[in-house]
Write a protein that holds these residues in place. Sequence first.
Motif, PDB file in Angstrom:
ATOM      1  N   VAL A 280      43.773  34.866  59.143  1.00 17.42           N
ATOM      2  CA  VAL A 280      43.443  36.143  58.541  1.00 17.42           C
ATOM      3  C   VAL A 280      44.680  36.393  57.779  1.00 17.42           C
ATOM      4  N   MET A 281      44.441  36.377  56.374  1.00 12.16           N
ATOM      5  CA  MET A 281      45.534  36.858  55.530  1.00 12.16           C
ATOM      6  C   MET A 281      45.576  38.244  55.526  1.00 12.16           C
ATOM      7  N   ASP A 282      46.792  39.046  55.736  1.00 13.22           N
ATOM      8  CA  ASP A 282      46.990  40.468  55.996  1.00 13.22           C
ATOM      9  C   ASP A 282      47.293  40.801  54.592  1.00 13.22           C
ATOM     10  N   ASP A 283      47.921  42.243  54.571  1.00 14.28           N
ATOM     11  CA  ASP A 283      48.191  43.049  53.521  1.00 14.28           C
ATOM     12  C   ASP A 283      49.204  42.200  52.605  1.00 14.28           C
ATOM     13  N   GLY A 284      49.079  42.397  51.281  1.00 11.51           N
ATOM     14  CA  GLY A 284      49.975  41.648  50.393  1.00 11.51           C
ATOM     15  C   GLY A 284      49.504  40.589  49.354  1.00 11.51           C
ATOM     16  N   TRP A 285      48.320  40.550  49.424  1.00 14.54           N
ATOM     17  CA  TRP A 285      47.698  39.343  48.634  1.00 14.54           C
ATOM     18  C   TRP A 285      47.012  39.783  47.230  1.00 14.54           C
ATOM     19  N   PHE A 286      47.220  41.218  46.987  1.00 20.24           N
ATOM     20  CA  PHE A 286      46.318  41.565  45.607  1.00 20.24           C
ATOM     21  C   PHE A 286      47.533  42.303  44.803  1.00 20.24           C
ATOM     22  N   GLY A 287      46.972  42.428  43.646  1.00 17.00           N
ATOM     23  CA  GLY A 287      47.810  43.245  42.573  1.00 17.00           C
ATOM     24  C   GLY A 287      49.455  43.107  42.689  1.00 17.00           C
ATOM     25  N   ASN A 288      50.248  44.147  42.559  1.00 14.91           N
ATOM     26  CA  ASN A 288      51.218  44.057  42.589  1.00 14.91           C
ATOM     27  C   ASN A 288      51.862  44.664  44.026  1.00 14.91           C
ATOM     28  N   ARG A 289      51.555  44.031  45.158  1.00 12.04           N
ATOM     29  CA  ARG A 289      51.401  44.714  46.515  1.00 12.04           C
ATOM     30  C   ARG A 289      52.698  43.742  47.213  1.00 12.04           C
ATOM     31  N   ASN A 290      53.805  43.944  47.118  1.00  9.34           N
ATOM     32  CA  ASN A 290      54.861  43.364  47.677  1.00  9.34           C
ATOM     33  C   ASN A 290      55.669  44.435  48.881  1.00  9.34           C
ATOM     34  N   ASP A 291      55.061  45.674  49.046  1.00  8.45           N
ATOM     35  CA  ASP A 291      55.520  46.576  49.833  1.00  8.45           C
ATOM     36  C   ASP A 291      54.251  47.583  50.044  1.00  8.45           C
ATOM     37  N   ASP A 292      54.417  48.650  50.877  1.00  9.25           N
ATOM     38  CA  ASP A 292      53.503  49.346  50.887  1.00  9.25           C
ATOM     39  C   ASP A 292      53.355  50.888  50.392  1.00  9.25           C
ATOM     40  N   ASN A 293      54.071  50.714  49.256  1.00 10.07           N
ATOM     41  CA  ASN A 293      54.348  51.722  48.283  1.00 10.07           C
ATOM     42  C   ASN A 293      53.424  51.734  47.171  1.00 10.07           C
ATOM     43  N   ARG A 294      52.599  50.678  46.830  1.00 10.89           N
ATOM     44  CA  ARG A 294      51.935  50.707  45.562  1.00 10.89           C
ATOM     45  C   ARG A 294      50.562  49.662  45.742  1.00 10.89           C
ATOM     46  N   ALA A 295      49.771  49.613  44.576  1.00  6.46           N
ATOM     47  CA  ALA A 295      48.940  48.887  44.468  1.00  6.46           C
ATOM     48  C   ALA A 295      47.639  48.942  45.202  1.00  6.46           C
ATOM     49  N   LEU A 296      47.559  49.844  46.074  1.00 15.53           N
ATOM     50  CA  LEU A 296      46.075  50.198  46.816  1.00 15.53           C
ATOM     51  C   LEU A 296      45.081  50.322  45.695  1.00 15.53           C
ATOM     52  N   GLY A 297      43.905  49.737  45.668  1.00 16.01           N
ATOM     53  CA  GLY A 297      42.938  50.062  44.723  1.00 16.01           C
ATOM     54  C   GLY A 297      42.953  48.775  43.703  1.00 16.01           C
ATOM     55  N   ASP A 298      43.996  48.144  43.564  1.00 15.87           N
ATOM     56  CA  ASP A 298      44.126  47.210  42.712  1.00 15.87           C
ATOM     57  C   ASP A 298      43.496  45.963  43.385  1.00 15.87           C
ATOM     58  N   TRP A 299      42.282  45.657  43.780  1.00 13.33           N
ATOM     59  CA  TRP A 299      41.766  44.577  44.393  1.00 13.33           C
ATOM     60  C   TRP A 299      41.469  43.518  43.339  1.00 13.33           C
ATOM     61  N   PHE A 300      42.641  42.739  43.032  1.00 14.97           N
ATOM     62  CA  PHE A 300      42.708  41.656  42.201  1.00 14.97           C
ATOM     63  C   PHE A 300      43.526  40.596  42.836  1.00 14.97           C
ATOM     64  N   VAL A 301      43.104  39.455  42.762  1.00 16.77           N
ATOM     65  CA  VAL A 301      44.074  38.328  43.637  1.00 16.77           C
ATOM     66  C   VAL A 301      45.298  38.113  42.976  1.00 16.77           C
ATOM     67  N   ASN A 302      46.397  38.033  43.631  1.00 12.53           N
ATOM     68  CA  ASN A 302      47.784  37.918  42.963  1.00 12.53           C
ATOM     69  C   ASN A 302      47.927  36.304  43.109  1.00 12.53           C
ATOM     70  N   GLU A 303      47.304  35.766  42.131  1.00  5.46           N
ATOM     71  CA  GLU A 303      47.462  34.249  42.264  1.00  5.46           C
ATOM     72  C   GLU A 303      49.063  33.656  42.012  1.00  5.46           C
ATOM     73  N   LYS A 304      49.680  34.459  41.399  1.00  3.04           N
ATOM     74  CA  LYS A 304      50.919  34.285  41.141  1.00  3.04           C
ATOM     75  C   LYS A 304      51.761  34.168  42.397  1.00  3.04           C
ATOM     76  N   LYS A 305      51.653  34.994  43.198  1.00  2.00           N
ATOM     77  CA  LYS A 305      52.226  35.127  44.802  1.00  2.00           C
ATOM     78  C   LYS A 305      51.945  34.099  45.721  1.00  2.00           C
ATOM     79  N   LEU A 306      50.453  33.936  45.575  1.00  2.00           N
ATOM     80  CA  LEU A 306      49.960  32.913  46.582  1.00  2.00           C
ATOM     81  C   LEU A 306      50.215  31.609  46.013  1.00  2.00           C
ATOM     82  N   GLY A 307      50.581  31.352  44.810  1.00  2.00           N
ATOM     83  CA  GLY A 307      50.707  30.080  43.874  1.00  2.00           C
ATOM     84  C   GLY A 307      49.414  29.205  43.781  1.00  2.00           C
ATOM     85  N   MET A 308      48.162  30.083  43.767  1.00  2.00           N
ATOM     86  CA  MET A 308      47.039  29.430  43.665  1.00  2.00           C
ATOM     87  C   MET A 308      45.890  30.185  43.755  1.00  2.00           C
TER      88      MET A 308
END
Length: 726
Positions: A365-393
């Motif tokens: 299970v991939m938990d919180d932090g896989w979408f948008g500009n979501r690198n902490d719990d202060n931002r990006a909720l609602g931006d349900w778009f995959v952060n491919e840069k962070k995942l690297g794929m």
Amino acid sequence: MGIFIDEAKKLFTLQTNKSTYQMKIGKLGNLLHLYYGAKIANEDLSYLLFDGESHFAPYPHGTTNRTGSLDILPQEFPSCGTGDFRSLGFDVENSDGTHIADLKFKSYEFLKGKYKLESLPTFYATSDDTVESIKITLIDEISGVEVRLYYAVFEEKDIITRAVRVKNTGKEKVTINKLQSVVLDIPQGDFELLHFHGRWAMERQKEFLSIRHGMISFGSNYGVSGNRQNPGFIIMNSKTTENHGECYGFNLVYSGNFTATAEQASLGQTRITLGLGDSSFAWVLKQNEIFEAPEAVMTFSNQGLTKVSQNFHDLIRENLYKGEYVGKSRPVLINNWEATYFDFTGKKLISLAESAKEIGADLLVMDDGWFGNRNDDNRALGDWFVNEKKLGMPLSELSMKINGLGLKFGIWIEPEMISEDSDLYRSHPEWALKFPKRKPLLGRNQLVLDLSKKEVRDYIFKLLIDIFDSVNLEYVKWDMNRPISDWYSNGLASVNQGELQHRYILGLYDLMEKLTKRYPSVLFEGCASGGARFDLGMLAFQPQIWSSDNTDPINRLNIQQGTSYLYPISTMGSHVSISPNHQNGRTTPFDTRINVAMSGTFGYELDVEKLSDTEKKLAKRATEKYKKYQNLIFEGDYYRLETLSNLTAWQIVSKNRKKSLVTIVATELVGNPPFNYIRLHGLDADATYESNGKTYKGDSLMNAGIRLAQSQGDYPSEQIYLKRLN
């Protein structure tokens, strides 16, 4: 047959295998409650009604008779303005400003099988159930307010469900200010209330309160059923124990605000209510409109608390959730949250999955932090778009690589929420719940989306299915991380703002219904800051709920035991975490963490790569053992065992009594400890059982018990597996 009508005597009698419930139409047309308790012959119990003078209490409407005050008589659905000063089931404001509904019997109707509600989840009957339903209609002739009471009898399971519909048949609008799904009047009794309070990381802690003169009231105003109270509770005679004595269990199929009360009235009567939260609830009902209240469930036992729990367990396991995981085994998962928090890449997750595969896990299970500009719990909720840069794929590539290792793939989402720092909020600030002309109250630096709006639900649905359809998704962890405080929707008129709390829940259920129907093979797990929305409403769509963010096994003993009074083990998310624990710093043995997590939907909440070789071997054996015992754990009868205060123990027994698993955890050790003997339950008294090469008679295990070894070390535990030989 579970429902009996005596039209001549105006009696309604509901019979389960071991209980009887009886109502009667009174002389003035009021629906009176006569009895709920151990099963008795189907006879008229109206002789139990108080017929003396009601001193200084209002007479019934239109009479001068000093007897028969509704402040004294036990009622089935007490309403406002009738002289009953106890906690009411119904408060309605008429168009002229008066609060009165003088409800009198109008009609009854048998319903085939189990009744249903249009907008709310309910229990359902299976082909194996014997279920009958009845609708009893009451009406206030002057206003035209009509109340329809629904009862369903699950005869074999010793369960009665209840629901209420209100219809405005009059010409003027009315406003419902209070509507309870259950009112139960008991003429006498010395009762205690067992309720389940808590907080974040310490949910569902049991507490006993004596029901005396004056009202006990508890509930939730947090927008969710809440971690501070649970809508399920039990009332019991003061001498009731786990296995002896009379008690009643209640719960509500609802995920929002609720209110429950317990009070002893002036002549010793006890009244119990449970239903919608009423602190600011107000629902405007126009001519011919209908409002549905949530379904409630209740059960009676004269065999102690354990039987109430088992009745609830069987019903929830078999008659609530409708997806593919009814009676189906669940995957052992590894969740990356406590392993990485927000600091992960796709490569790290693949590496974690490789290690998890070695210990027998089935799902990553991939938990919180896989979408948008979501690198902490202060931002990006609602931006349900995959952060491919962070995942690297791309997400599709990550999921395929996980699947290629032989593991299923799941993700975490929190779709009810929106961050101020998000593209969605910048585009649609009007979609967030917030008071006009005021800065919003933030919780975890996030706001709540207005699910009462169809356009919001449609937008979320489209975003989610785009993600779900792009991968081979088999699990979704649905989170909800704050209470709801700013109750205002710009989509509702001012007169309708009191409807928002309930409309939010209706919107949530609508969204969940669409998603679970579209993805019937996806395992949805509920979560709300851990266990802040552990209720029957969510379990109708999600067969398991993350019990608590607290993964410490010693704290989990009370959390999971408290949960067990109302909900089966198969609904409790429970994982093995690292030691020292991240929530309280406690150090516990690996096998104790495993044994406690096995009483739930088992998984791992740690970085497997950092385990020692010995721990990996223990984890692999534990996974194999859990898979071997999962059907027993999920489907068996659950018993809370009585022990010394320094031990916690529980037992699970298969329905055919051929297998049993006993777990014991020592919570406090002393020098030269006393011996502890535990008596087991639920076994076949005449059978012989084997455990670790020793044999025991069932009656010996249940009456003489078994002696445990004297414990040593920090928080030791053990499991005893019993198998019937004959």
